[in-house]
Design an enzyme around this catalytic site. Sequence first.
Site, PDB file in Angstrom:
ATOM      1  N   ARG A 109      25.994  28.981  18.073  1.00 36.88           N
ATOM      2  CA  ARG A 109      27.360  28.525  18.408  1.00 36.88           C
ATOM      3  C   ARG A 109      28.459  29.373  17.771  1.00 36.88           C
ATOM      4  O   ARG A 109      29.607  28.945  17.689  1.00 36.88           O
ATOM      5  CB  ARG A 109      27.564  27.046  18.054  1.00 36.88           C
ATOM      6  CG  ARG A 109      26.621  26.140  18.807  1.00 36.88           C
ATOM      7  CD  ARG A 109      27.173  24.739  18.919  1.00 36.88           C
ATOM      8  NE  ARG A 109      26.263  23.944  19.711  1.00 36.88           N
ATOM      9  CZ  ARG A 109      25.248  23.254  19.212  1.00 36.88           C
ATOM     10  NH1 ARG A 109      25.028  23.260  17.914  1.00 36.88           N
ATOM     11  NH2 ARG A 109      24.483  22.559  20.004  1.00 36.88           N
ATOM     12  N   LYS A 131      38.518  39.505  23.984  1.00 41.56           N
ATOM     13  CA  LYS A 131      37.754  39.331  25.227  1.00 41.56           C
ATOM     14  C   LYS A 131      36.354  39.882  24.998  1.00 41.56           C
ATOM     15  O   LYS A 131      36.200  41.041  24.620  1.00 41.56           O
ATOM     16  CB  LYS A 131      38.409  40.088  26.386  1.00 41.56           C
ATOM     17  CG  LYS A 131      39.615  39.386  26.982  1.00 41.56           C
ATOM     18  CD  LYS A 131      40.100  40.096  28.243  1.00 41.56           C
ATOM     19  CE  LYS A 131      41.307  39.393  28.831  1.00 41.56           C
ATOM     20  NZ  LYS A 131      41.876  40.119  29.987  1.00 41.56           N
ATOM     21  N   GLU A 173      45.218  53.659  28.950  1.00 40.14           N
ATOM     22  CA  GLU A 173      45.615  52.330  28.465  1.00 40.14           C
ATOM     23  C   GLU A 173      46.807  52.468  27.509  1.00 40.14           C
ATOM     24  O   GLU A 173      47.675  51.583  27.461  1.00 40.14           O
ATOM     25  CB  GLU A 173      44.445  51.621  27.767  1.00 40.14           C
ATOM     26  CG  GLU A 173      43.234  51.323  28.671  1.00 40.14           C
ATOM     27  CD  GLU A 173      43.465  50.213  29.707  1.00 40.14           C
ATOM     28  OE1 GLU A 173      44.546  49.593  29.708  1.00 40.14           O
ATOM     29  OE2 GLU A 173      42.550  49.982  30.525  1.00 40.14           O
ATOM     30  N   LYS A 213      49.538  45.784  22.107  1.00 42.13           N
ATOM     31  CA  LYS A 213      48.546  44.809  22.595  1.00 42.13           C
ATOM     32  C   LYS A 213      48.479  43.583  21.681  1.00 42.13           C
ATOM     33  O   LYS A 213      48.444  42.446  22.161  1.00 42.13           O
ATOM     34  CB  LYS A 213      47.165  45.467  22.727  1.00 42.13           C
ATOM     35  CG  LYS A 213      46.124  44.454  23.178  1.00 42.13           C
ATOM     36  CD  LYS A 213      44.918  45.000  23.867  1.00 42.13           C
ATOM     37  CE  LYS A 213      44.065  43.820  24.350  1.00 42.13           C
ATOM     38  NZ  LYS A 213      42.847  44.208  24.995  1.00 42.13           N
ATOM     39  N   GLU A 223      45.527  34.528  28.166  1.00 36.36           N
ATOM     40  CA  GLU A 223      46.015  35.116  29.422  1.00 36.36           C
ATOM     41  C   GLU A 223      46.528  34.071  30.417  1.00 36.36           C
ATOM     42  O   GLU A 223      46.206  34.092  31.603  1.00 36.36           O
ATOM     43  CB  GLU A 223      44.905  35.982  30.070  1.00 36.36           C
ATOM     44  CG  GLU A 223      45.472  37.030  31.017  1.00 36.36           C
ATOM     45  CD  GLU A 223      44.425  38.011  31.545  1.00 36.36           C
ATOM     46  OE1 GLU A 223      43.670  38.561  30.723  1.00 36.36           O
ATOM     47  OE2 GLU A 223      44.397  38.211  32.753  1.00 36.36           O
ATOM     48  N   ARG A 227      50.123  37.797  28.724  1.00 40.15           N
ATOM     49  CA  ARG A 227      48.996  38.735  28.568  1.00 40.15           C
ATOM     50  C   ARG A 227      48.685  39.456  29.884  1.00 40.15           C
ATOM     51  O   ARG A 227      48.094  40.522  29.891  1.00 40.15           O
ATOM     52  CB  ARG A 227      47.751  38.002  28.036  1.00 40.15           C
ATOM     53  CG  ARG A 227      46.605  38.960  27.746  1.00 40.15           C
ATOM     54  CD  ARG A 227      45.534  38.386  26.857  1.00 40.15           C
ATOM     55  NE  ARG A 227      44.487  39.365  26.626  1.00 40.15           N
ATOM     56  CZ  ARG A 227      43.543  39.258  25.709  1.00 40.15           C
ATOM     57  NH1 ARG A 227      43.505  38.205  24.931  1.00 40.15           N
ATOM     58  NH2 ARG A 227      42.634  40.192  25.571  1.00 40.15           N
ATOM     59  N   ASN A 231      47.600  43.852  32.557  1.00 43.14           N
ATOM     60  CA  ASN A 231      46.904  44.171  33.809  1.00 43.14           C
ATOM     61  C   ASN A 231      47.650  45.204  34.644  1.00 43.14           C
ATOM     62  O   ASN A 231      47.201  45.556  35.736  1.00 43.14           O
ATOM     63  CB  ASN A 231      46.705  42.894  34.649  1.00 43.14           C
ATOM     64  CG  ASN A 231      45.782  41.915  33.945  1.00 43.14           C
ATOM     65  OD1 ASN A 231      44.932  42.320  33.158  1.00 43.14           O
ATOM     66  ND2 ASN A 231      45.965  40.630  34.201  1.00 43.14           N
ATOM     67  N   HIS A 234      45.931  47.744  36.923  1.00 45.27           N
ATOM     68  CA  HIS A 234      44.519  47.357  37.045  1.00 45.27           C
ATOM     69  C   HIS A 234      44.141  46.740  38.395  1.00 45.27           C
ATOM     70  O   HIS A 234      42.975  46.755  38.761  1.00 45.27           O
ATOM     71  CB  HIS A 234      44.133  46.388  35.918  1.00 45.27           C
ATOM     72  CG  HIS A 234      43.941  47.074  34.597  1.00 45.27           C
ATOM     73  ND1 HIS A 234      44.972  47.718  33.945  1.00 45.27           N
ATOM     74  CD2 HIS A 234      42.838  47.255  33.815  1.00 45.27           C
ATOM     75  CE1 HIS A 234      44.509  48.231  32.799  1.00 45.27           C
ATOM     76  NE2 HIS A 234      43.225  47.968  32.708  1.00 45.27           N
ATOM     77  N   HIS A 238      41.165  48.726  39.504  1.00 44.27           N
ATOM     78  CA  HIS A 238      39.808  48.159  39.640  1.00 44.27           C
ATOM     79  C   HIS A 238      39.252  48.408  41.037  1.00 44.27           C
ATOM     80  O   HIS A 238      38.048  48.630  41.208  1.00 44.27           O
ATOM     81  CB  HIS A 238      39.819  46.647  39.362  1.00 44.27           C
ATOM     82  CG  HIS A 238      39.795  46.323  37.894  1.00 44.27           C
ATOM     83  ND1 HIS A 238      40.341  45.177  37.370  1.00 44.27           N
ATOM     84  CD2 HIS A 238      39.285  47.005  36.837  1.00 44.27           C
ATOM     85  CE1 HIS A 238      40.172  45.167  36.058  1.00 44.27           C
ATOM     86  NE2 HIS A 238      39.535  46.262  35.712  1.00 44.27           N
ATOM     87  N   HIS A 253      36.856  54.179  33.635  1.00 41.44           N
ATOM     88  CA  HIS A 253      37.814  53.083  33.817  1.00 41.44           C
ATOM     89  C   HIS A 253      39.276  53.549  33.682  1.00 41.44           C
ATOM     90  O   HIS A 253      40.121  53.259  34.526  1.00 41.44           O
ATOM     91  CB  HIS A 253      37.518  51.979  32.791  1.00 41.44           C
ATOM     92  CG  HIS A 253      38.534  50.885  32.776  1.00 41.44           C
ATOM     93  ND1 HIS A 253      38.636  49.965  33.796  1.00 41.44           N
ATOM     94  CD2 HIS A 253      39.507  50.578  31.878  1.00 41.44           C
ATOM     95  CE1 HIS A 253      39.634  49.127  33.525  1.00 41.44           C
ATOM     96  NE2 HIS A 253      40.180  49.478  32.378  1.00 41.44           N
TER      97      HIS A 253
END
Length: 353
Positions: A109, A131, A173, A213, A223, A227, A231, A234, A238, A253
Site C-alpha cells: 500500500r 505522476k 518540455e 512545473k 490536474e 496543471r 499539456n 501535447h 501525442h 516524445h
Amino acid sequence: MNTQEVILCEGLGNSLAHALAQCPHDKVFVLTDEHTHRLCLPLLEGVDALENAVEIVIGPEDVHKNLETLASVWLELSNKGATRRSLMVNLGGGMVTDLGGFAASTFKRGIPYINIPTTLLAMVDAAVGGKTGINFNGLKNEVGVFSPAVSVLIETEFLRTLDDRNFFSGYAEMLKHGLISTPGHWAELLSFDRGSIDYAQLKAMVGRSVQVKENIVHEDPLERGIRKALNLGHTVGHAFESLALAENRPVLHGYAVAWGLVCELYLSCLKTGFPQDKMRQTIAFIKENYGVFTYDCKAYEHLYALMQHDKKNTEGVINFTLLRDIGEIAINQTADKKTIFEALDFYRETMGV
Ligand code: GLY
C-alpha cells in the site's frame, strides 16, 4: 497529496545521503535499468547509506514499461525482504521513475521513494510532479497513480553525456515551460546554443524550468485545472507520436511535443490571440533544432481520430491548452475538425513538408 522536495544537486552523493537521512527506513532498494546500472550507478559509489542497498535492474526503454516488468519489481521487493518501512531509489529516465514510482506507491500500500532522473526529459518533467504508471493494453500510461516522490534529486552532470536527440527531447518540455511562464525564460530558451554549451547556465535553466512545473503542480496536483497548462503541445504531439509508432517510424516524445507546439501555437494565434511574431520565433527554433515530421493530407483523419482518443478529453470533445501570450494560459479550449485540419496544413506549409 504530499509535496515533494526537488533539489538541484551540488554533489549527488551528499544530496542522496541527506535525503536518505531525512526519510527513516529499514532497507534501501535501488531501481536501475541496464543502462543506468552501467553508466550512472557508479556515481553513487561511496554513499554509506547505500552500502547494504539491494539493486533491482530492469530492461531499458518504453517497451519494458509494462505489467510484466512491474510485477518483476514487486517480486524482487517481496523476495528480498522489503517492508512498509523500506525506501526505493529510482535511478534512470522517465521510464524508470514512472514505473519505479508506481511499484513503490503500490507495494504494501505504498512505500516512500526518491527519484534521481538521469535524462533531461525526466529532470524537467517525468520525475517531478507525482505522476507514476505503466503502459497497458497498447496505451501509454494507462494505469498508474498520482503519488509524489519524497525527494527528487537533479544532478545535471548526467547531461554531459546525453546524446543530442535525448537532449532536445527534454529541451522541448523546457521550451513548453518557457511558453507557459515568462517572456524572459522563453527568450533565454530560444537563445540557447547546443553547439557551445555552458553547463552552469544549463543547470540554472533546468532549475528555472523545474520551478515552473513545481509551482503548477503545487497549485493543482491532480490536474483538475491549471496543471492542464503542462499539456500545451501535447494534444497534437501525442497524435504525431502515435502516428509515427503506427507507421513504424517512432519519434522521441519531446520531438513530437515540439512539432505539436507548432500546430497548437497556430491554434493559439487563431483562437486566443497569441502574437504571431512570438509564434514565428518559436517555430524557427523548432525547425532549426528538431527537423520535420512528415505526413500528407491522407493522414489527417488518422491524426484527428488519435486526438479524439486522448485521455484528457471529456465526452469526445478534443481538449487543448492554448496561450493568449507567453505565460497567459487558456486551458479547456477546443477546436472543430476543420480548424484542426487547418493547423495541420499550417504545419506542413511552415515546416516545408
Ligand atoms: N507531464 C505533464 C504533467 O506532469 O502533468
